[in-house]
Motif scaffolding. Sequence first.
Motif, PDB file in Angstrom:
ATOM      1  N   SER A   1       0.827  -1.220   0.000  1.00 51.28           N
ATOM      2  CA  SER A   1       0.000   0.000   0.000  1.00 51.28           C
ATOM      3  C   SER A   1       0.854   1.261   0.000  1.00 51.28           C
ATOM      4  CB  SER A   1      -0.996  -0.009   1.157  1.00 51.28           C
ATOM      5  OG  SER A   1      -0.349  -0.101   2.392  1.00 51.28           O
ATOM      6  N   TYR A   2       2.063   1.191   0.549  1.00 46.24           N
ATOM      7  CA  TYR A   2       2.972   2.345   0.476  1.00 46.24           C
ATOM      8  C   TYR A   2       3.261   2.679  -0.987  1.00 46.24           C
ATOM      9  CZ  TYR A   2       7.216   5.090   0.516  1.00 46.24           C
ATOM     10  OH  TYR A   2       8.147   6.074   0.286  1.00 46.24           O
ATOM     11  N   HIS A   3       3.529   1.649  -1.791  1.00 46.62           N
ATOM     12  CA  HIS A   3       3.800   1.885  -3.208  1.00 46.62           C
ATOM     13  C   HIS A   3       2.556   2.389  -3.939  1.00 46.62           C
ATOM     14  CE1 HIS A   3       7.929   0.608  -3.150  1.00 46.62           C
ATOM     15  NE2 HIS A   3       7.573  -0.436  -2.426  1.00 46.62           N
ATOM     16  N   MET A   4       1.385   1.913  -3.537  1.00 44.03           N
ATOM     17  CA  MET A   4       0.142   2.425  -4.131  1.00 44.03           C
ATOM     18  C   MET A   4      -0.038   3.903  -3.792  1.00 44.03           C
ATOM     19  SD  MET A   4      -2.712  -0.664  -3.774  1.00 44.03           S
ATOM     20  CE  MET A   4      -3.505   0.240  -2.506  1.00 44.03           C
ATOM     21  N   VAL A   5       0.239   4.268  -2.528  1.00 45.33           N
ATOM     22  CA  VAL A   5       0.101   5.668  -2.111  1.00 45.33           C
ATOM     23  C   VAL A   5       1.097   6.537  -2.867  1.00 45.33           C
ATOM     24  CG1 VAL A   5       0.452   7.263  -0.178  1.00 45.33           C
ATOM     25  CG2 VAL A   5      -0.896   5.186   0.148  1.00 45.33           C
ATOM     26  N   GLN A   6       2.312   6.050  -2.962  1.00 46.92           N
ATOM     27  CA  GLN A   6       3.337   6.826  -3.663  1.00 46.92           C
ATOM     28  C   GLN A   6       2.913   7.111  -5.106  1.00 46.92           C
ATOM     29  OE1 GLN A   6       7.158   4.852  -3.859  1.00 46.92           O
ATOM     30  NE2 GLN A   6       8.212   6.807  -3.627  1.00 46.92           N
ATOM     31  N   ALA A   7       2.374   6.099  -5.776  1.00 43.10           N
ATOM     32  CA  ALA A   7       1.946   6.274  -7.165  1.00 43.10           C
ATOM     33  C   ALA A   7       0.703   7.152  -7.277  1.00 43.10           C
ATOM     34  CB  ALA A   7       1.682   4.916  -7.804  1.00 43.10           C
ATOM     35  N   SER A   8      -0.157   7.134  -6.251  1.00 46.28           N
ATOM     36  CA  SER A   8      -1.411   7.893  -6.349  1.00 46.28           C
ATOM     37  C   SER A   8      -1.304   9.318  -5.782  1.00 46.28           C
ATOM     38  CB  SER A   8      -2.546   7.146  -5.643  1.00 46.28           C
ATOM     39  OG  SER A   8      -2.350   7.139  -4.255  1.00 46.28           O
ATOM     40  N   TRP A   9      -0.225   9.630  -5.107  1.00 47.57           N
ATOM     41  CA  TRP A   9      -0.066  10.958  -4.525  1.00 47.57           C
ATOM     42  C   TRP A   9       1.015  11.803  -5.190  1.00 47.57           C
ATOM     43  CZ3 TRP A   9      -2.250  13.578  -0.220  1.00 47.57           C
ATOM     44  CH2 TRP A   9      -3.371  12.936   0.322  1.00 47.57           C
ATOM     45  N   PHE A  10       1.938  11.165  -5.908  1.00 49.89           N
ATOM     46  CA  PHE A  10       3.068  11.917  -6.472  1.00 49.89           C
ATOM     47  C   PHE A  10       3.195  11.665  -7.967  1.00 49.89           C
ATOM     48  CE2 PHE A  10       4.074  11.076  -2.018  1.00 49.89           C
ATOM     49  CZ  PHE A  10       4.275  12.372  -1.563  1.00 49.89           C
ATOM     50  N   SER A  11       3.527  12.732  -8.680  1.00 48.37           N
ATOM     51  CA  SER A  11       3.774  12.612 -10.112  1.00 48.37           C
ATOM     52  C   SER A  11       5.151  11.979 -10.319  1.00 48.37           C
ATOM     53  CB  SER A  11       3.714  13.995 -10.773  1.00 48.37           C
ATOM     54  OG  SER A  11       4.850  14.763 -10.395  1.00 48.37           O
ATOM     55  N   PRO A  12       5.442  11.527 -11.509  1.00 49.78           N
ATOM     56  CA  PRO A  12       6.764  10.934 -11.761  1.00 49.78           C
ATOM     57  C   PRO A  12       7.925  11.888 -11.453  1.00 49.78           C
ATOM     58  CG  PRO A  12       5.278  10.379 -13.539  1.00 49.78           C
ATOM     59  CD  PRO A  12       4.562  11.363 -12.652  1.00 49.78           C
TER      60      PRO A  12
ATOM     61  N   GLY B   1     -11.475  10.107 -12.528  1.00 48.37           N
ATOM     62  CA  GLY B   1     -11.619  10.171 -13.977  1.00 48.37           C
ATOM     63  C   GLY B   1     -13.049  10.323 -14.447  1.00 48.37           C
ATOM     64  N   SER B   2     -13.978  10.491 -13.526  1.00 50.43           N
ATOM     65  CA  SER B   2     -15.386  10.662 -13.900  1.00 50.43           C
ATOM     66  C   SER B   2     -15.674  12.125 -14.224  1.00 50.43           C
ATOM     67  CB  SER B   2     -16.277  10.209 -12.741  1.00 50.43           C
ATOM     68  OG  SER B   2     -16.131  11.106 -11.652  1.00 50.43           O
ATOM     69  N   ALA B   3     -16.927  12.414 -14.490  1.00 50.19           N
ATOM     70  CA  ALA B   3     -17.322  13.799 -14.755  1.00 50.19           C
ATOM     71  C   ALA B   3     -17.081  14.672 -13.520  1.00 50.19           C
ATOM     72  CB  ALA B   3     -18.790  13.859 -15.174  1.00 50.19           C
ATOM     73  N   TRP B   4     -17.298  14.135 -12.348  1.00 51.05           N
ATOM     74  CA  TRP B   4     -17.073  14.874 -11.105  1.00 51.05           C
ATOM     75  C   TRP B   4     -15.582  14.892 -10.763  1.00 51.05           C
ATOM     76  CZ3 TRP B   4     -17.904  12.908  -5.531  1.00 51.05           C
ATOM     77  CH2 TRP B   4     -17.825  13.978  -4.632  1.00 51.05           C
ATOM     78  N   ASP B   5     -14.906  13.765 -10.911  1.00 56.70           N
ATOM     79  CA  ASP B   5     -13.464  13.604 -10.785  1.00 56.70           C
ATOM     80  C   ASP B   5     -12.876  13.963  -9.407  1.00 56.70           C
ATOM     81  OD1 ASP B   5     -11.130  12.710 -11.991  1.00 56.70           O
ATOM     82  OD2 ASP B   5     -10.518  14.726 -12.571  1.00 56.70           O
ATOM     83  N   PRO B   6     -13.423  13.392  -8.322  1.00 60.07           N
ATOM     84  CA  PRO B   6     -12.849  13.665  -7.002  1.00 60.07           C
ATOM     85  C   PRO B   6     -11.538  12.881  -6.802  1.00 60.07           C
ATOM     86  CG  PRO B   6     -14.572  12.042  -6.797  1.00 60.07           C
ATOM     87  CD  PRO B   6     -14.570  12.489  -8.240  1.00 60.07           C
ATOM     88  N   ASP B   7     -10.785  13.269  -5.799  1.00 59.33           N
ATOM     89  CA  ASP B   7      -9.512  12.619  -5.473  1.00 59.33           C
ATOM     90  C   ASP B   7      -9.698  11.400  -4.571  1.00 59.33           C
ATOM     91  OD1 ASP B   7      -8.192  14.620  -6.901  1.00 59.33           O
ATOM     92  OD2 ASP B   7      -7.985  15.904  -5.134  1.00 59.33           O
ATOM     93  N   PHE B   8     -10.857  10.808  -4.577  1.00 55.84           N
ATOM     94  CA  PHE B   8     -11.164   9.683  -3.688  1.00 55.84           C
ATOM     95  C   PHE B   8     -10.187   8.502  -3.823  1.00 55.84           C
ATOM     96  CE2 PHE B   8     -15.934  10.895  -3.288  1.00 55.84           C
ATOM     97  CZ  PHE B   8     -15.610  11.852  -2.342  1.00 55.84           C
ATOM     98  N   PRO B   9      -9.728   8.134  -5.034  1.00 50.48           N
ATOM     99  CA  PRO B   9      -8.780   7.012  -5.102  1.00 50.48           C
ATOM    100  C   PRO B   9      -7.500   7.261  -4.291  1.00 50.48           C
ATOM    101  CG  PRO B   9      -9.708   7.412  -7.260  1.00 50.48           C
ATOM    102  CD  PRO B   9     -10.150   8.553  -6.376  1.00 50.48           C
TER     103      PRO B   9
END
Length: 180
Positions: free
Chosen positions: A118-129, A139-147
């Motif tokens: 999950s650390y690697h998942m967080v790193q990929a979902s919180w930081f750009s390359p 990625g929906s019409a509303w597009d919240p940061d929920f993931p």
Amino acid sequence: MSTQDNDQQEHTPKNPLDRALKWLGDVASLLFVLTVLISFYEVMMRYVFNSPTIWVHETASFLGGMLFVLGGSYALATNRHVRVVLLYDSVSEHTRKILNLFHHVMGMVFAALMIYASYHMVQASWFSPLGGIHLESSGSAWDPDFPAYTKLFILIIFIVMFVQFLLHLIQEIIELRSDR
């Protein structure tokens, strides 16, 4: 002691972290009511007023997901996790304590592996390359940061569960030594 009293005592949190998690779980469970209410709101808006929302489904899924993840820690805190009762209930109290030791050690291994993943998942979902903060969105019409929030919550809960398993292991070792 009656069976009901014994059952109640067995499911009573045994340390401050477990008591805090039980309280948090009891309070957070009220979010299920909110999930039902906003889902009812969506049904009314969609089918009665022909005006569907773009936020209800993702919000309800996010809240349900968070409650589901918290449920694992809550179950561990109240000693209501899954076990093979047929085997567990048929052995002596001393053997149960040995099985509990095994359970806590395996739980720590599992939690440690999940922390790593999950650390690697967080790193990929919180930081750009390039290293800047950029939260993953739905990625929906509303597009919240929920993931991104969900993945961080999963990491936090597994860290908490690792500590829970460690505290339970220590307590079980102390109880096993005092039985000698």
